[in-house]
Design a protein around this motif. Sequence first.
Motif, PDB file in Angstrom:
ATOM      1  N   ARG A   1       0.832  -1.207   0.000  1.00  0.00           N
ATOM      2  CA  ARG A   1       0.000   0.000   0.000  1.00  0.00           C
ATOM      3  C   ARG A   1       0.861   1.249   0.000  1.00  0.00           C
ATOM      4  O   ARG A   1       0.568   2.223  -0.693  1.00  0.00           O
ATOM      5  CB  ARG A   1      -0.933   0.009   1.214  1.00  0.00           C
ATOM      6  N   ALA A   2       1.933   1.233   0.781  1.00  0.00           N
ATOM      7  CA  ALA A   2       2.832   2.387   0.840  1.00  0.00           C
ATOM      8  C   ALA A   2       3.500   2.621  -0.512  1.00  0.00           C
ATOM      9  O   ALA A   2       3.628   3.763  -0.966  1.00  0.00           O
ATOM     10  CB  ALA A   2       3.878   2.185   1.932  1.00  0.00           C
ATOM     11  N   ALA A   3       3.914   1.537  -1.159  1.00  0.00           N
ATOM     12  CA  ALA A   3       4.546   1.661  -2.475  1.00  0.00           C
ATOM     13  C   ALA A   3       3.551   2.204  -3.501  1.00  0.00           C
ATOM     14  O   ALA A   3       3.903   3.038  -4.348  1.00  0.00           O
ATOM     15  CB  ALA A   3       5.102   0.316  -2.925  1.00  0.00           C
ATOM     16  N   LEU A   4       2.311   1.754  -3.439  1.00  0.00           N
ATOM     17  CA  LEU A   4       1.286   2.248  -4.360  1.00  0.00           C
ATOM     18  C   LEU A   4       1.023   3.727  -4.122  1.00  0.00           C
ATOM     19  O   LEU A   4       0.913   4.509  -5.068  1.00  0.00           O
ATOM     20  CB  LEU A   4      -0.001   1.443  -4.193  1.00  0.00           C
ATOM     21  N   LYS A   5       0.937   4.125  -2.859  1.00  0.00           N
ATOM     22  CA  LYS A   5       0.703   5.528  -2.534  1.00  0.00           C
ATOM     23  C   LYS A   5       1.849   6.395  -3.046  1.00  0.00           C
ATOM     24  O   LYS A   5       1.630   7.474  -3.593  1.00  0.00           O
ATOM     25  CB  LYS A   5       0.544   5.687  -1.026  1.00  0.00           C
ATOM     26  N   GLU A   6       3.078   5.912  -2.880  1.00  0.00           N
ATOM     27  CA  GLU A   6       4.245   6.648  -3.370  1.00  0.00           C
ATOM     28  C   GLU A   6       4.229   6.762  -4.893  1.00  0.00           C
ATOM     29  O   GLU A   6       4.518   7.815  -5.461  1.00  0.00           O
ATOM     30  CB  GLU A   6       5.523   5.950  -2.907  1.00  0.00           C
ATOM     31  N   SER A   7       3.859   5.674  -5.553  1.00  0.00           N
ATOM     32  CA  SER A   7       3.783   5.677  -7.012  1.00  0.00           C
ATOM     33  C   SER A   7       2.724   6.655  -7.512  1.00  0.00           C
ATOM     34  O   SER A   7       2.942   7.387  -8.483  1.00  0.00           O
ATOM     35  CB  SER A   7       3.472   4.269  -7.510  1.00  0.00           C
ATOM     36  N   ILE A   8       1.577   6.681  -6.856  1.00  0.00           N
ATOM     37  CA  ILE A   8       0.518   7.614  -7.246  1.00  0.00           C
ATOM     38  C   ILE A   8       0.965   9.049  -7.011  1.00  0.00           C
ATOM     39  O   ILE A   8       0.727   9.932  -7.842  1.00  0.00           O
ATOM     40  CB  ILE A   8      -0.789   7.297  -6.487  1.00  0.00           C
ATOM     41  N   SER A   9       1.644   9.315  -5.901  1.00  0.00           N
ATOM     42  CA  SER A   9       2.135  10.657  -5.602  1.00  0.00           C
ATOM     43  C   SER A   9       3.140  11.112  -6.649  1.00  0.00           C
ATOM     44  O   SER A   9       3.107  12.258  -7.104  1.00  0.00           O
ATOM     45  CB  SER A   9       2.784  10.704  -4.221  1.00  0.00           C
ATOM     46  N   LYS A  10       4.046  10.218  -7.064  1.00  0.00           N
ATOM     47  CA  LYS A  10       5.022  10.561  -8.100  1.00  0.00           C
ATOM     48  C   LYS A  10       4.328  10.872  -9.426  1.00  0.00           C
ATOM     49  O   LYS A  10       4.693  11.812 -10.125  1.00  0.00           O
ATOM     50  CB  LYS A  10       6.017   9.435  -8.300  1.00  0.00           C
ATOM     51  N   SER A  11       3.327  10.088  -9.755  1.00  0.00           N
ATOM     52  CA  SER A  11       2.605  10.320 -11.011  1.00  0.00           C
ATOM     53  C   SER A  11       1.874  11.659 -10.984  1.00  0.00           C
ATOM     54  O   SER A  11       1.876  12.392 -11.968  1.00  0.00           O
ATOM     55  CB  SER A  11       1.598   9.192 -11.256  1.00  0.00           C
ATOM     56  N   ILE A  12       1.259  11.987  -9.862  1.00  0.00           N
ATOM     57  CA  ILE A  12       0.555  13.259  -9.733  1.00  0.00           C
ATOM     58  C   ILE A  12       1.548  14.418  -9.838  1.00  0.00           C
ATOM     59  O   ILE A  12       1.273  15.431 -10.479  1.00  0.00           O
ATOM     60  CB  ILE A  12      -0.243  13.315  -8.416  1.00  0.00           C
ATOM     61  N   ASP A  13       2.722  14.264  -9.217  1.00  0.00           N
ATOM     62  CA  ASP A  13       3.727  15.325  -9.302  1.00  0.00           C
ATOM     63  C   ASP A  13       4.233  15.514 -10.724  1.00  0.00           C
ATOM     64  O   ASP A  13       4.521  16.632 -11.155  1.00  0.00           O
ATOM     65  CB  ASP A  13       4.903  15.013  -8.367  1.00  0.00           C
ATOM     66  N   LYS A  14       4.366  14.411 -11.480  1.00  0.00           N
ATOM     67  CA  LYS A  14       4.793  14.517 -12.881  1.00  0.00           C
ATOM     68  C   LYS A  14       3.755  15.252 -13.716  1.00  0.00           C
ATOM     69  O   LYS A  14       4.092  16.051 -14.573  1.00  0.00           O
ATOM     70  CB  LYS A  14       5.000  13.127 -13.489  1.00  0.00           C
ATOM     71  N   ILE A  15       2.486  14.972 -13.455  1.00  0.00           N
ATOM     72  CA  ILE A  15       1.425  15.584 -14.238  1.00  0.00           C
ATOM     73  C   ILE A  15       1.293  17.062 -13.912  1.00  0.00           C
ATOM     74  O   ILE A  15       1.157  17.909 -14.804  1.00  0.00           O
ATOM     75  CB  ILE A  15       0.080  14.867 -13.987  1.00  0.00           C
ATOM     76  N   LEU A  16       1.310  17.385 -12.630  1.00  0.00           N
ATOM     77  CA  LEU A  16       1.144  18.782 -12.229  1.00  0.00           C
ATOM     78  C   LEU A  16       2.472  19.482 -12.226  1.00  0.00           C
ATOM     79  O   LEU A  16       2.668  20.582 -12.476  1.00  0.00           O
ATOM     80  CB  LEU A  16       0.502  18.860 -10.841  1.00  0.00           C
TER      81      LEU A  16
END
Length: 142
Positions: free
Chosen positions: A127-142
């Motif tokens: 779950r922590a790895a998924l949350k980190e991956s989602i956060s990285k993707s959001i940062d790339k987009i924004l």
Amino acid sequence: RAVVAPKAAGAKPRASAFVGRPAALKARVAAPKARAASFTVRAASQTEDLNKKLQEVTATVSEKWDDTEEKPAVVTLGIFGLVGLVAANGVLKSIDGLPLIPDLLELVGIGFSGFYIYQNLLFKPDRAALKESISKSIDKIL
């Protein structure tokens, strides 16, 4: 599909307690003014929130549109995206009409959902790895 026959003209609905014995129909009327006032206040506050969000989204979209250098390319991509959605909808409707295929696809979806849950949500490190991956993707987009 089941077809419901229309009621005869002038037929009144009747409730029956026993077969052949009509029961009295009772209607409760609530005080409409008290309920309407609270509903109006709630609807007004929701409308204000919706208007604020709409203004934010409109401002963001207009800002991004002004920053875009290749406007014809963006419009073309939007049109092709819409055409793709219409085509995908047609394909899915035709597949849905085939026997057994929708049930098979439903089983595949259930299996994939279970696999995803097992891989990403079942254990805390995943779950922590998924949350980190989602956060990285959001940062790339924004």
